[in-house]
Design a protein around this motif. Sequence first.
Motif, PDB file in Angstrom:
ATOM      1  N   GLU A 186       0.999  -1.318   0.042  1.00  0.00           N
ATOM      2  CA  GLU A 186       0.014  -0.003  -0.065  1.00  0.00           C
ATOM      3  C   GLU A 186       0.906   1.311   0.008  1.00  0.00           C
ATOM      4  OE1 GLU A 186      -3.469   1.795   3.161  1.00  0.00           O
ATOM      5  OE2 GLU A 186      -3.118  -0.389   2.617  1.00  0.00           O
ATOM      6  N   GLY A 187       0.533   2.407  -0.664  1.00  0.00           N
ATOM      7  CA  GLY A 187       1.261   3.485  -0.913  1.00  0.00           C
ATOM      8  C   GLY A 187       0.554   4.679   0.297  1.00  0.00           C
ATOM      9  N   PHE A 188       1.614   5.600   0.691  1.00  0.00           N
ATOM     10  CA  PHE A 188       1.491   6.472   1.362  1.00  0.00           C
ATOM     11  C   PHE A 188       2.154   7.704   1.198  1.00  0.00           C
ATOM     12  CE2 PHE A 188       1.566   2.450   3.833  1.00  0.00           C
ATOM     13  CZ  PHE A 188       0.373   2.812   4.844  1.00  0.00           C
ATOM     14  N   PHE A 189       1.263   8.843   1.389  1.00  0.00           N
ATOM     15  CA  PHE A 189       1.745  10.233   1.183  1.00  0.00           C
ATOM     16  C   PHE A 189       1.814  11.023   2.322  1.00  0.00           C
ATOM     17  CE2 PHE A 189      -2.742  10.399   0.730  1.00  0.00           C
ATOM     18  CZ  PHE A 189      -3.181  11.668   1.458  1.00  0.00           C
ATOM     19  N   ALA A 190       2.213  12.208   1.881  1.00  0.00           N
ATOM     20  CA  ALA A 190       2.358  13.198   3.494  1.00  0.00           C
ATOM     21  C   ALA A 190       1.557  14.542   3.141  1.00  0.00           C
ATOM     22  CB  ALA A 190       3.812  13.506   3.484  1.00  0.00           C
ATOM     23  N   SER A 191       0.616  14.884   3.712  1.00  0.00           N
ATOM     24  CA  SER A 191       0.277  16.125   3.677  1.00  0.00           C
ATOM     25  C   SER A 191       0.511  16.827   5.089  1.00  0.00           C
ATOM     26  CB  SER A 191      -1.382  15.965   3.258  1.00  0.00           C
ATOM     27  OG  SER A 191      -2.010  15.125   4.170  1.00  0.00           O
ATOM     28  N   SER A 192      -0.764  16.765   5.815  1.00  0.00           N
ATOM     29  CA  SER A 192      -0.481  17.328   7.209  1.00  0.00           C
ATOM     30  C   SER A 192      -0.121  16.346   8.120  1.00  0.00           C
ATOM     31  CB  SER A 192      -1.786  18.132   7.613  1.00  0.00           C
ATOM     32  OG  SER A 192      -2.768  17.271   7.456  1.00  0.00           O
ATOM     33  N   SER A 193      -0.202  15.181   7.485  1.00  0.00           N
ATOM     34  CA  SER A 193       0.216  13.751   8.279  1.00  0.00           C
ATOM     35  C   SER A 193       0.455  12.706   7.202  1.00  0.00           C
ATOM     36  CB  SER A 193      -0.839  13.341   9.236  1.00  0.00           C
ATOM     37  OG  SER A 193      -1.967  12.900   8.865  1.00  0.00           O
ATOM     38  N   ILE A 194       0.960  11.506   7.738  1.00  0.00           N
ATOM     39  CA  ILE A 194       1.121  10.526   6.735  1.00  0.00           C
ATOM     40  C   ILE A 194      -0.360   9.910   6.432  1.00  0.00           C
ATOM     41  CG2 ILE A 194       2.332   8.257   6.362  1.00  0.00           C
ATOM     42  CD1 ILE A 194       4.241  10.750   6.264  1.00  0.00           C
ATOM     43  N   ASN A 195      -0.505   9.536   5.443  1.00  0.00           N
ATOM     44  CA  ASN A 195      -1.896   8.896   5.002  1.00  0.00           C
ATOM     45  C   ASN A 195      -1.650   7.796   3.936  1.00  0.00           C
ATOM     46  OD1 ASN A 195      -3.611  11.067   6.490  1.00  0.00           O
ATOM     47  ND2 ASN A 195      -2.464  12.343   5.180  1.00  0.00           N
ATOM     48  N   SER A 196      -2.657   6.866   4.020  1.00  0.00           N
ATOM     49  CA  SER A 196      -2.820   5.586   3.270  1.00  0.00           C
ATOM     50  C   SER A 196      -3.332   6.315   2.016  1.00  0.00           C
ATOM     51  CB  SER A 196      -3.356   4.731   3.674  1.00  0.00           C
ATOM     52  OG  SER A 196      -3.812   3.667   2.350  1.00  0.00           O
ATOM     53  N   CYS A 197      -2.683   6.131   0.962  1.00  0.00           N
ATOM     54  CA  CYS A 197      -3.262   6.722  -0.508  1.00  0.00           C
ATOM     55  C   CYS A 197      -4.712   5.819  -0.688  1.00  0.00           C
ATOM     56  CB  CYS A 197      -2.410   5.983  -1.665  1.00  0.00           C
ATOM     57  SG  CYS A 197      -0.701   6.807  -1.666  1.00  0.00           S
ATOM     58  N   GLU A 198      -4.781   4.719  -0.216  1.00  0.00           N
ATOM     59  CA  GLU A 198      -6.116   4.034  -0.650  1.00  0.00           C
ATOM     60  C   GLU A 198      -7.194   4.323   0.251  1.00  0.00           C
ATOM     61  OE1 GLU A 198      -4.957  -0.103  -1.139  1.00  0.00           O
ATOM     62  OE2 GLU A 198      -3.268   0.387  -1.888  1.00  0.00           O
ATOM     63  N   ASP A 199      -7.134   5.130   1.270  1.00  0.00           N
ATOM     64  CA  ASP A 199      -7.966   5.547   2.306  1.00  0.00           C
ATOM     65  C   ASP A 199      -8.812   6.966   1.808  1.00  0.00           C
ATOM     66  OD1 ASP A 199      -7.581   3.445   3.801  1.00  0.00           O
ATOM     67  OD2 ASP A 199      -6.551   4.668   5.410  1.00  0.00           O
ATOM     68  N   VAL A 200      -8.179   7.695   0.828  1.00  0.00           N
ATOM     69  CA  VAL A 200      -8.788   8.569   0.330  1.00  0.00           C
ATOM     70  C   VAL A 200      -9.891   8.511  -0.743  1.00  0.00           C
ATOM     71  CG1 VAL A 200      -8.021  10.881  -0.763  1.00  0.00           C
ATOM     72  CG2 VAL A 200      -6.562   9.841   0.960  1.00  0.00           C
ATOM     73  N   GLU A 201     -11.182   9.126  -0.653  1.00  0.00           N
ATOM     74  CA  GLU A 201     -12.087   9.182  -1.604  1.00  0.00           C
ATOM     75  C   GLU A 201     -11.590   9.245  -3.017  1.00  0.00           C
ATOM     76  OE1 GLU A 201     -16.345  10.742  -2.540  1.00  0.00           O
ATOM     77  OE2 GLU A 201     -15.396  11.161  -0.515  1.00  0.00           O
ATOM     78  N   GLY A 202     -11.820   8.395  -3.962  1.00  0.00           N
ATOM     79  CA  GLY A 202     -11.606   8.873  -5.504  1.00  0.00           C
ATOM     80  C   GLY A 202     -10.592   7.991  -5.839  1.00  0.00           C
ATOM     81  N   PHE A 203      -9.891   7.062  -4.895  1.00  0.00           N
ATOM     82  CA  PHE A 203      -8.694   6.445  -5.314  1.00  0.00           C
ATOM     83  C   PHE A 203      -8.750   5.470  -6.442  1.00  0.00           C
ATOM     84  CE2 PHE A 203      -5.987   2.788  -4.729  1.00  0.00           C
ATOM     85  CZ  PHE A 203      -4.567   3.242  -4.891  1.00  0.00           C
ATOM     86  N   SER A 204      -8.045   5.656  -7.344  1.00  0.00           N
ATOM     87  CA  SER A 204      -8.209   4.393  -8.507  1.00  0.00           C
ATOM     88  C   SER A 204      -7.077   3.386  -8.448  1.00  0.00           C
ATOM     89  CB  SER A 204      -8.187   5.282  -9.794  1.00  0.00           C
ATOM     90  OG  SER A 204      -9.485   5.873  -9.960  1.00  0.00           O
ATOM     91  N   GLY A 205      -6.017   3.769  -8.250  1.00  0.00           N
ATOM     92  CA  GLY A 205      -4.681   2.844  -8.198  1.00  0.00           C
ATOM     93  C   GLY A 205      -3.521   3.920  -8.362  1.00  0.00           C
ATOM     94  N   TYR A 206      -2.375   3.256  -9.041  1.00  0.00           N
ATOM     95  CA  TYR A 206      -1.073   3.730  -8.969  1.00  0.00           C
ATOM     96  C   TYR A 206      -0.712   3.876 -10.406  1.00  0.00           C
ATOM     97  CZ  TYR A 206      -1.039   2.546  -3.911  1.00  0.00           C
ATOM     98  OH  TYR A 206      -1.301   2.498  -2.798  1.00  0.00           O
ATOM     99  N   ALA A 207       0.384   5.067 -10.629  1.00  0.00           N
ATOM    100  CA  ALA A 207       0.789   5.179 -11.905  1.00  0.00           C
ATOM    101  C   ALA A 207       2.028   5.760 -11.948  1.00  0.00           C
ATOM    102  CB  ALA A 207      -0.099   5.875 -12.824  1.00  0.00           C
ATOM    103  N   SER A 208       3.017   5.669 -12.862  1.00  0.00           N
ATOM    104  CA  SER A 208       4.342   6.519 -13.179  1.00  0.00           C
ATOM    105  C   SER A 208       4.183   7.678 -13.594  1.00  0.00           C
ATOM    106  CB  SER A 208       5.236   5.523 -13.912  1.00  0.00           C
ATOM    107  OG  SER A 208       4.810   5.337 -14.850  1.00  0.00           O
ATOM    108  N   SER A 209       3.138   8.100 -13.935  1.00  0.00           N
ATOM    109  CA  SER A 209       3.010   9.624 -14.687  1.00  0.00           C
ATOM    110  C   SER A 209       1.528   9.767 -15.108  1.00  0.00           C
ATOM    111  CB  SER A 209       3.754   9.536 -16.075  1.00  0.00           C
ATOM    112  OG  SER A 209       3.331   8.790 -17.123  1.00  0.00           O
ATOM    113  N   LEU A 210       1.362  11.231 -15.336  1.00  0.00           N
ATOM    114  CA  LEU A 210      -0.055  11.490 -15.648  1.00  0.00           C
ATOM    115  C   LEU A 210      -0.660  10.739 -16.988  1.00  0.00           C
ATOM    116  CD1 LEU A 210      -2.297  13.349 -15.254  1.00  0.00           C
ATOM    117  CD2 LEU A 210      -1.287  15.146 -16.540  1.00  0.00           C
TER     118      LEU A 210
END
Length: 100
Positions: free
Chosen positions: A68-92
């Motif tokens: 599972e991926g994680f990102f930082a905003s005001s805290s460390i969050n799971s990418c998959e827990d944010v509404e609208g998550f579709s998957g992972y990619a290396s570029s737009l």
Amino acid sequence: MCNSCNEHSHHHHHPEIVQLMPVQNNLYAVYKTKNPPDFAVETGKDDISLVSVLFMGLIRHGEKTMVEGFFASSSINSCEDVEGFSGYASSLENAEKLYA
């Protein structure tokens, strides 16, 4: 609910982080939402937006193991827990091909 866990033996199956791995190449969490997340770094066609993945975690949940991926905003969050998550990619460009 278990109020006296020391009186008997059983297992609770909560997710457990087994290993954290920093992301060394471009990797983005892809979201498909009308309004991009505040922490999006790039937006594209068909409501696609990207968030930079900071690190990947190897997660064990009961008998299953997943990444599972994680990102930082005001805290460390799971990418998959944010509404609208579709998957992972290396570029737009990749995100638009895969998820638009």
